[in-house]
Scaffold this motif. Structure first.
Motif, short mmCIF file in Angstrom:
data_model
loop_
_atom_site.label_atom_id
_atom_site.label_comp_id
_atom_site.label_asym_id
_atom_site.label_seq_id
_atom_site.Cartn_x
_atom_site.Cartn_y
_atom_site.Cartn_z
N UNK A 1 20.42 37.11 11.55
CA UNK A 1 20.90 37.34 12.91
C UNK A 1 21.56 36.11 13.53
N UNK A 2 21.69 35.06 12.72
CA UNK A 2 22.33 33.80 13.13
C UNK A 2 21.59 33.12 14.29
N UNK A 3 20.28 33.35 14.35
CA UNK A 3 19.43 32.61 15.28
C UNK A 3 19.01 31.28 14.68
N UNK A 4 19.07 31.18 13.36
CA UNK A 4 18.74 29.95 12.65
C UNK A 4 19.84 29.66 11.65
N UNK A 5 20.04 28.37 11.36
CA UNK A 5 21.14 27.97 10.48
C UNK A 5 20.74 27.90 9.02
N UNK A 6 19.45 27.64 8.74
CA UNK A 6 18.98 27.44 7.38
C UNK A 6 17.70 28.22 7.13
N UNK A 7 17.51 28.62 5.88
CA UNK A 7 16.28 29.26 5.44
C UNK A 7 15.63 28.34 4.42
N UNK A 8 14.39 27.92 4.69
CA UNK A 8 13.73 26.90 3.87
C UNK A 8 13.07 27.51 2.64
N UNK A 9 13.87 28.22 1.82
CA UNK A 9 13.34 28.78 0.57
C UNK A 9 14.24 28.36 -0.58
N UNK A 10 15.16 29.23 -1.00
CA UNK A 10 16.00 28.87 -2.13
C UNK A 10 17.06 29.90 -2.41
N UNK A 11 17.81 29.67 -3.48
CA UNK A 11 18.96 30.51 -3.82
C UNK A 11 18.56 31.95 -4.09
N UNK A 12 17.32 32.17 -4.49
CA UNK A 12 16.88 33.53 -4.81
C UNK A 12 16.88 34.45 -3.60
N UNK A 13 17.02 33.91 -2.38
CA UNK A 13 17.07 34.75 -1.19
C UNK A 13 18.50 35.00 -0.69
N UNK A 14 19.50 34.46 -1.35
CA UNK A 14 20.86 34.61 -0.85
C UNK A 14 21.32 36.06 -0.89
N UNK A 15 21.03 36.74 -1.97
CA UNK A 15 21.44 38.13 -2.09
C UNK A 15 20.79 38.99 -1.02
N UNK A 16 19.49 38.77 -0.77
CA UNK A 16 18.78 39.55 0.24
C UNK A 16 19.33 39.27 1.64
N UNK A 17 19.71 38.03 1.90
CA UNK A 17 20.30 37.70 3.20
C UNK A 17 21.62 38.43 3.39
N UNK A 18 22.40 38.53 2.33
CA UNK A 18 23.68 39.22 2.43
C UNK A 18 23.48 40.73 2.56
N UNK A 19 22.39 41.25 2.03
CA UNK A 19 22.07 42.65 2.27
C UNK A 19 21.80 42.87 3.76
#
Length: 417
Positions: free
Chosen positions: A261-279
């Motif tokens: 929702x663009x309330x935060x700039x970064x997610x403190x996990x890793x590349x494995x969450x990129x696809x889910x974020x784009x979903x």
């Protein structure tokens, strides 16, 4: 798994539970009584759909074999995976995390030695050493993950921000985000905790890659500067509101929603969450960025890598040949390419073709950036690993860094190898 941008965290949690629970399976039905059924267990619930399809393809090519897949939540898998393998009835093919779980399963003698198998040559030999012990290839890492924050590259461009190259630049960047009512880092403290973020936060504070081995044998201490500095850096993130309020109570789903929702700039996990974020938000433009916690001239590493989701055969299995056939199938470049592109994962397989935009855009991290293998997975004692992680959580909960370090070191001293 497709998700709309405005899904509530509760609904998303339920969806993830359904895909990550024990008992999920896929197996052939036609002629089942004539097939040899093998058990495949792992923790990647988000990969169920593509693995169902790959299993169907495998069964079509190998009509004498069927695969029953069971998926466990990752924390449960780490805690109970070894026990599941003991009698050989479950997990003919199984996966292992590097580090403490790998060491425990190896010590129990539950890995079949795969060293002489032809399919080992399908893997990049430089990326599979983490699955080796005493000269034997016990497991084959399938995924190449970058365990460092995912960031909103489009947002940075709109605000005129560049990727910081030092700790002072990182703080300036975070202050700018706060001035624009954006939380710099979404931290999923409730379920993931500091498991991923600790790696990039400490990579340049303790550039010695043997630091955790030395901690376990008594040559190093958590009360020394490298770890106290790391805890002080975490304290700064909390005190300056660079992570959200109640970070320790924030679920993975909620943290992901903040970034989507663009309330935060970064997610403190890793590349494995990129696809889910784009979903969640297909309009996001994402990349990876590790905080540099030292001055630019002192920085040795730019990021973190991990070869994980290690495929293995249960030494207690009575169906080892069929289990090996399944791993050989998964390691074929065309099959691995399908898995990579549909899950958004970089892999350790040679000749994989990355078609997805997010994988193509981040592939430069494989060859062009100086990355370090995830330090947390080099802690081979589970009690010591827990003490290290707890010291971070204690600081985020209000403890002073040195006191948290002393408390954790006491546990280390009680559990050293």
């Amino acid at each position: 798994m497709k998700r709309s941008l405005l899904l509530t965290s509760g609904f998303l949690s339920g969806a993830l539970f359904l895909t990550g629970c024990a008992g999920e399976s896929n197996s052939g039905t036609e002629g089942e009584e004539d097939r040899t059924k093998i058990s495949f267990i792992h923790w990647r619930g988000e990969d169920k759909a593509v693995l169902d399809d790959l299993i169907a393809q495998f069964e079509e090519e190998n009509p004498a074999v069927s695969v029953e897949m069971t998926i466990y939540p990752s924390e449960q898998y780490q805690a109970t995976g070894q026990r599941l393998l003991q009698d050989g009835s479950t997990g003919d093919v199984f996966t292992s995390f590097p580090g403490a779980q790998f060491e425990a399963i190896a010590s129990a003698g539950l890995f079949e030695d795969l060293s002489g198998e032809d399919f080992v040559s399908n893997f990049d030999e430089e990326l599979i050493s983490v699955g080796q012990k005493d000269g034997a290839q016990l497991a084959l890492p399938y995924q190449l993950v970058f365990n460092m924050p995912v960031y909103n590259k489009g947002m940075f461009e709109e605000l005129g921000l560049e990727v910081p190259k030092s700790w002072s630049e990182f703080q300036t960047m975070a202050d700018t985000l706060l001035e624009n009512d954006i939380t710099p880092i979404a931290f999923p403290g409730a379920d993931i905790g500091p498991n991923q973020f600790m790696n990039s936060m400490m990579m340049n504070n303790a550039p010695d890659e043997d630091v955790f081995e030395k901690l376990q044998n008594g040559e190093e201490s958590l009360t020394n500067e490298w770890w106290v500095k790391t805890l002080e850096d975490f304290q700064l993130l909390e005190q300056k509101s660079y992570i959200q309020k109640d970070a320790l109570g924030t679920s993975q789903d909620s943290a992901m929603a903040m970034v989507a929702n663009e309330e935060a700039a970064m997610l403190a996990t890793g590349s494995y969450h990129m696809s889910a974020l784009l979903d969640l938000n297909p309009d996001l433009e994402l990349d990876l960025m590790a905080p540099i916690t030292v001055e630019e001239s002192e920085a040795m590493y730019e990021g973190i890598n991990t070869a994980t989701f290690m495929l293995a055969v249960n030494s207690k299995s009575e169906k080892k040949e069929q289990a090996k056939e399944f791993i050989a199938f998964l390691s074929q470049p065309e099959i691995a390419s399908q898995y990579a592109n549909e899950t958004g994962q970089h892999l350790t397989i040679n000749d994989v073709e990355y078609e997805s935009e997010v994988l193509q855009n981040t592939a430069y991290w494989i060859d062009e950036r100086k990355t370090r293998f995830q330090p947390r997975f080099l802690i081979t004692n589970a009690q010591i690993e827990a003490a290290v992680l707890s010291s971070i959580e204690n600081v985020l909960g209000g403890a002073e860094p040195m006191e948290a370090a002393k408390e954790a070191q006491q546990i280390v001293d009680e559990n050293r190898d």
